[in-house]
Motif scaffolding. Structure first.
Motif, short mmCIF file in Angstrom:
data_model
loop_
_atom_site.label_atom_id
_atom_site.label_comp_id
_atom_site.label_asym_id
_atom_site.label_seq_id
_atom_site.Cartn_x
_atom_site.Cartn_y
_atom_site.Cartn_z
N ASP A 170 0.77 -1.32 0.01
CA ASP A 170 -0.11 -0.08 -0.01
C ASP A 170 0.85 1.23 -0.15
O ASP A 170 0.18 2.40 0.29
CB ASP A 170 -0.91 -0.06 1.19
N TYR A 171 2.06 1.11 0.01
CA TYR A 171 2.99 2.59 0.00
C TYR A 171 2.80 3.28 -1.13
O TYR A 171 2.70 4.47 -0.83
CB TYR A 171 4.55 2.13 0.00
N THR A 172 2.59 2.70 -2.23
CA THR A 172 2.53 3.56 -3.48
C THR A 172 0.98 4.43 -3.33
O THR A 172 1.06 5.44 -3.82
CB THR A 172 2.49 2.73 -4.77
N ILE A 173 0.11 3.52 -2.91
CA ILE A 173 -1.16 4.34 -2.99
C ILE A 173 -1.28 5.34 -1.93
O ILE A 173 -1.71 6.56 -2.20
CB ILE A 173 -2.31 3.19 -2.30
N TRP A 174 -0.46 4.97 -0.67
CA TRP A 174 -0.68 6.29 0.36
C TRP A 174 0.41 7.35 -0.15
O TRP A 174 -0.03 8.61 0.21
CB TRP A 174 0.07 5.56 1.47
N LEU A 175 1.41 7.21 -0.76
CA LEU A 175 2.12 8.44 -1.38
C LEU A 175 1.51 9.15 -2.70
O LEU A 175 1.80 10.30 -2.87
CB LEU A 175 3.78 7.87 -1.72
N THR A 176 0.86 8.40 -3.52
CA THR A 176 0.43 9.18 -4.54
C THR A 176 -1.19 9.25 -5.01
O THR A 176 -1.41 9.90 -5.73
CB THR A 176 0.97 8.09 -5.91
N ASP A 177 -2.00 8.51 -4.40
CA ASP A 177 -3.28 8.34 -4.52
C ASP A 177 -3.97 9.90 -4.22
O ASP A 177 -3.65 10.27 -3.18
CB ASP A 177 -4.07 7.38 -3.99
N ASP A 178 -5.07 10.31 -4.94
CA ASP A 178 -5.90 11.43 -4.53
C ASP A 178 -7.24 11.08 -4.12
O ASP A 178 -8.09 12.02 -3.94
CB ASP A 178 -5.84 12.16 -5.86
N GLU A 179 -7.66 9.68 -4.01
CA GLU A 179 -9.15 9.44 -3.66
C GLU A 179 -9.15 8.99 -2.16
O GLU A 179 -8.38 8.49 -1.35
CB GLU A 179 -9.37 8.03 -4.45
N PRO A 180 -9.77 10.16 -1.73
CA PRO A 180 -10.05 10.15 -0.22
C PRO A 180 -10.38 8.80 0.48
O PRO A 180 -9.83 8.40 1.45
CB PRO A 180 -10.90 11.21 0.20
N ASP A 181 -11.38 8.26 0.08
CA ASP A 181 -12.06 6.99 0.50
C ASP A 181 -11.08 5.81 0.34
O ASP A 181 -10.93 5.11 1.25
CB ASP A 181 -13.20 6.62 -0.32
N GLU A 182 -10.14 6.06 -0.74
CA GLU A 182 -9.19 4.80 -0.75
C GLU A 182 -8.09 4.87 0.29
O GLU A 182 -7.62 3.88 0.93
CB GLU A 182 -8.65 4.87 -2.17
N LEU A 183 -7.74 6.23 0.49
CA LEU A 183 -6.66 6.37 1.61
C LEU A 183 -7.40 6.35 2.91
O LEU A 183 -6.59 5.78 3.70
CB LEU A 183 -6.30 8.13 1.36
N ARG A 184 -8.50 6.38 3.09
CA ARG A 184 -9.13 6.15 4.42
C ARG A 184 -9.23 4.67 4.63
O ARG A 184 -8.98 4.18 5.99
CB ARG A 184 -10.41 6.96 4.66
N GLY A 185 -9.27 3.84 3.45
CA GLY A 185 -9.31 2.45 3.83
C GLY A 185 -8.06 2.00 4.10
O GLY A 185 -8.13 0.80 4.77
N LEU A 186 -7.03 2.42 4.42
CA LEU A 186 -5.62 2.07 4.58
C LEU A 186 -5.37 2.35 6.06
O LEU A 186 -4.68 1.62 6.65
CB LEU A 186 -4.64 2.67 3.96
N LEU A 187 -6.33 3.16 6.81
CA LEU A 187 -5.94 3.66 8.27
C LEU A 187 -6.52 2.79 9.05
O LEU A 187 -7.76 3.08 10.24
CB LEU A 187 -6.58 5.03 8.27
N MET A 188 -6.25 1.47 9.08
CA MET A 188 -6.68 0.33 9.86
C MET A 188 -5.84 -0.15 10.95
O MET A 188 -4.44 -0.11 10.61
CB MET A 188 -7.15 -0.74 9.02
N PRO A 189 -6.17 -0.77 11.87
CA PRO A 189 -5.27 -1.53 12.78
C PRO A 189 -4.28 -2.48 12.03
O PRO A 189 -4.98 -3.40 11.35
CB PRO A 189 -6.05 -1.96 13.78
#
Length: 218
Positions: A170-189
Motif C-alpha cells: 500500500d506504500y504507492t497508494i498512500w504516497l500518490t493516490d488522490d482518492e480520499p475514500d481509498e486513503l481512509r481505507g488504509l488507516l486500519m489496525p
C-alpha cells in the motif's frame, strides 16, 4: 497515541524496503525517538520517492508559532481528513515514517510499565504520516505527524490507540493516490498476529535516554 518509537536499521535496508535511493546522511541506530526530534521519512518527489528529515510534531503552514507542533505529534484517522491542522496535508503531503518498533505505556498510576511493540521478525515497517512546510523569517521548517487508529487486539491490552502501520503493498497508494475514500481505507489496525509486545525497562520512559538499554527486559 504514538509518542515514542525506534529505528534500529541502516539506510540500505530502508532503501530496499521503501523503494527509495539512499542519500548521503548520518543515520545512527536510534532506540528512543521522541517528539520535536528530527525523524527519517519518505515522500513522493517529482520523479521518484525521496528521503527527508522532518521535525516530529506537525506545524501547519498557517501557524503563527511553531510551538503548536508540540501538540501535533499524532493525527487521529477518524478526523484527519477534516481537521484544519491536517486536512491539507492529508490531501497533498503524505509520507512514510520508517520504524522498527514503538512504545506504549500500560497502567493508570505512575510509574507506568513501557512495552516495546514490533514485528515478530523485528523487520522495519512504515507508519502512515503527513508532512508540512512552515515558513519563518529564519527559513522553512519541515515537520510531520503520525496517524493513529484504534488498537489491534495486542495493543488494546496496553493502550487505546496505536499508530497506523501500512502494508508494503500500500506504500504507492498512500504516497500518490488522490482518492480520499481509498486513503481512509488504509488507516486500519495492523494484524495483531504479526506483532509482539514485550515489557521493557523504564529507562526508555526518559526521552533523554538513548541506546540499546531502552530495550532491556523489564
Amino acid at each position: 497515541m504514538c509518542g515514542r518509537f525506534n529505528l534500529r536499521t541502516n539506510l540500505t535496508v530502508i532503501a530496499d524496503t521503501f523503494g527509495v535511493k539512499p542519500r548521503q546522511m548520518e543515520l545512527p541506530l536510534r532506540f528512543n525517538i521522541a517528539p520535536t526530534q528530527d525523524v527519517l521519512a519518505i515522500r513522493q518527489g517529482d520523479q521518484e520517492r525521496e528521503l527527508f528529515q522532518p521535525r516530529w510534531g506537525l506545524i501547519p503552514s498557517w501557524a503563527k508559532d511553531p510551538s503548536i507542533g508540540n501538540r501535533m505529534i499524532n493525527a487521529r484517522c477518524e478526523t484527519v481528513a477534516e481537521k484544519p491542522s491536517f486536512r491539507s496535508a492529508f490531501k497533498r503531503r503524505r509520507c512514510l515514517i520508517p520504524a522498527t518498533g514503538f512504545y506504549e505505556w500500560k497502567g493508570k498510576k505512575s510509574p507506568k510499565q513501557p512495552f516495546h511493540i514490533h514485528m515478530q521478525d523485528d523487520s522495519v515497517f512504515g507508519f502512515a504520516g503527513l508532512w508540512e512546510t512552515w515558513k519563518s523569517p529564519d527559513g522553512p521548517t519541515e515537520s510531520c505527524t503520525i496517524i493513529t487508529t484504534e488498537p489491534n487486539s495486542l495493543t488494546a491490552e496496553i493502550h487505546d490507540r496505536m499508530p497506523v502501520i501500512l502494508h508494503e503493498d500500500d506504500y504507492t497508494i498512500w504516497l500518490t493516490d488522490d482518492e480520499p475514500d481509498e486513503l481512509r481505507g488504509l488507516l486500519m489496525p495492523y494484524p495483531a498476529d504479526e506483532m509482539v509486545a514485550e515489557p521493557v525497562s523504564r529507562h526508555v520512559s526518559n526521552a533523554r535516554n538513548e541506546g540499546p538499554e531502552c530495550l532491556n527486559p523489564a
